[in-house]
Motif scaffolding. Structure first.
Motif, PDB file in Angstrom:
ATOM      1  N   ASN A   1      35.208 -43.660 -39.546  1.00 26.99           N
ATOM      2  CA  ASN A   1      34.676 -43.467 -40.886  1.00 26.99           C
ATOM      3  C   ASN A   1      33.152 -43.659 -40.845  1.00 26.99           C
ATOM      4  N   PRO A   2      32.359 -42.835 -41.507  1.00 30.89           N
ATOM      5  CA  PRO A   2      32.680 -41.879 -42.572  1.00 30.89           C
ATOM      6  C   PRO A   2      32.791 -40.431 -42.106  1.00 30.89           C
ATOM      7  N   PHE A   3      32.992 -40.195 -40.821  1.00 30.40           N
ATOM      8  CA  PHE A   3      33.077 -38.828 -40.330  1.00 30.40           C
ATOM      9  C   PHE A   3      34.465 -38.236 -40.580  1.00 30.40           C
ATOM     10  N   PRO A   4      34.569 -36.908 -40.570  1.00 30.17           N
ATOM     11  CA  PRO A   4      35.899 -36.297 -40.639  1.00 30.17           C
ATOM     12  C   PRO A   4      36.767 -36.788 -39.485  1.00 30.17           C
ATOM     13  N   GLN A   5      38.050 -36.930 -39.753  1.00 33.34           N
ATOM     14  CA  GLN A   5      38.980 -37.427 -38.739  1.00 33.34           C
ATOM     15  C   GLN A   5      39.366 -36.269 -37.807  1.00 33.34           C
ATOM     16  N   ILE A   6      38.406 -35.846 -36.990  1.00 29.30           N
ATOM     17  CA  ILE A   6      38.562 -34.634 -36.189  1.00 29.30           C
ATOM     18  C   ILE A   6      39.737 -34.735 -35.217  1.00 29.30           C
ATOM     19  N   ALA A   7      39.865 -35.860 -34.513  1.00 30.25           N
ATOM     20  CA  ALA A   7      40.961 -36.021 -33.549  1.00 30.25           C
ATOM     21  C   ALA A   7      42.315 -35.920 -34.248  1.00 30.25           C
ATOM     22  N   THR A   8      42.444 -36.533 -35.417  1.00 35.40           N
ATOM     23  CA  THR A   8      43.689 -36.465 -36.189  1.00 35.40           C
ATOM     24  C   THR A   8      43.943 -35.055 -36.685  1.00 35.40           C
ATOM     25  N   MET A   9      42.888 -34.377 -37.121  1.00 32.80           N
ATOM     26  CA  MET A   9      43.044 -33.005 -37.612  1.00 32.80           C
ATOM     27  C   MET A   9      43.528 -32.080 -36.507  1.00 32.80           C
ATOM     28  N   ILE A  10      43.045 -32.297 -35.279  1.00 37.13           N
ATOM     29  CA  ILE A  10      43.494 -31.474 -34.151  1.00 37.13           C
ATOM     30  C   ILE A  10      44.990 -31.688 -33.900  1.00 37.13           C
ATOM     31  N   LYS A  11      45.437 -32.941 -33.992  1.00 39.89           N
ATOM     32  CA  LYS A  11      46.830 -33.270 -33.674  1.00 39.89           C
ATOM     33  C   LYS A  11      47.789 -32.903 -34.800  1.00 39.89           C
ATOM     34  N   ARG A  12      47.388 -33.155 -36.053  1.00 39.11           N
ATOM     35  CA  ARG A  12      48.358 -33.055 -37.144  1.00 39.11           C
ATOM     36  C   ARG A  12      47.958 -32.101 -38.267  1.00 39.11           C
ATOM     37  N   GLY A  13      46.760 -31.529 -38.189  1.00 36.99           N
ATOM     38  CA  GLY A  13      46.286 -30.716 -39.290  1.00 36.99           C
ATOM     39  C   GLY A  13      46.671 -29.248 -39.165  1.00 36.99           C
ATOM     40  N   VAL A  14      46.836 -28.599 -40.313  1.00 39.59           N
ATOM     41  CA  VAL A  14      46.955 -27.145 -40.380  1.00 39.59           C
ATOM     42  C   VAL A  14      45.551 -26.622 -40.679  1.00 39.59           C
ATOM     43  N   LEU A  15      44.969 -25.881 -39.735  1.00 35.55           N
ATOM     44  CA  LEU A  15      43.566 -25.488 -39.796  1.00 35.55           C
ATOM     45  C   LEU A  15      43.456 -24.007 -40.144  1.00 35.55           C
TER      46      LEU A  15
END
Length: 234
Positions: free
Chosen positions: A139-153
């Motif tokens: 924090n306060p950056f985007p949770q990039i590692a989490t977005m790669i693993k669990r996000g729909v991009l």
């Protein structure tokens, strides 16, 4: 009739061909979002200074936060202003602090800095950059590692944020107040770093700037120790 059958057969074959091309294109581009976000994760490992401005308006609350960080000098400046109009009069809080080479300073109402008897918030400039260098979400950056693993991009349009051209990505994650969190992240076209993020459930917008640029701080007198003193203390 034979002519009609022939043209129907042509149309069917064209439709099948278009479907195959579309499938092949989707296959070849699959994971494109993950690849772009991985470039961002790698680029963030090289960050040594930055500025983040956050504004959020969930419900009756209004939050403004500012982070200014210089890892090379181990300086962190944090400012928070909070207002909640749920009560009358509205509740309001302001906090401003510095972390300089492991020492904390709080801003008093008269504008001067004072060292607290007991440390409040944890964290330091170097801890931010150490986590970034490891590819760890911070924090306060985007949770990039989490977005790669669990996000729909989902790829969006190009835009300009603080004079920098970036591409906006829509990100859907499990979370938030409704079970699904919808974020947007704008990634630099040249350096792949994040320049803007919005989060729907928090009604918030964060802007990121001054990557690896000199940052000027209003430091209390004597906050920075001479290099010789630091060397002698090791």
């Amino acid at each position: 009739m034979s002519g009609e059958r022939y043209w129907m057969w042509v149309v069917v074959r064209l439709a099948v061909g278009v479907a195959i091309v579309a499938w092949a294109a989707s296959y070849l581009t699959a994971g494109g979002g993950e690849k772009e976000f991985q470039k961002t994760l790698d680029a963030m490992k090289q960050v040594h200074s930055f500025r983040v401005a956050f504004v959020g308006n969930p419900g009756t609350q209004h939050n403004e936060m500012l982070w200014e960080v210089d890892c090379d000098r181990d300086i962190l400046h944090y400012h928070w202003h909070f207002v909640d109009t749920k009560t009358d009069p509205a509740a309001e809080l302001t906090e401003e602090k510095l972390e300089v080479e492991g020492r904390e300073f709080n801003r008093k109402s008269d504008g001067t800095w004072v060292q607290p008897q007991y440390s409040g918030r944890g964290g330091s400039a170097k801890s931010y950059c150490n986590n970034l260098a490891k590819g760890t979400d911070v924090n306060p950056f985007p949770q990039i590692a989490t977005m790669i693993k669990r996000g729909v991009l989902q790829e969006g349009d190009k835009k300009t944020v603080n004079g920098v051209r970036c591409r906006e990505w829509m990100v859907t994650l499990k979370g938030g107040t409704s079970g699904l969190e919808h974020d947007t992240v704008c990634l630099g076209l040249q350096d792949h770093l994040p320049y803007e993020m919005t989060v729907d459930w928090a009604a918030s917008r964060s802007s990121f700037s001054d990557y690896n640029m000199p940052i000027t701080f209003d430091l209390p007198e004597g906050a920075l120790q001479p290099a010789s003193a630091n060397a002698g203390s090791n």
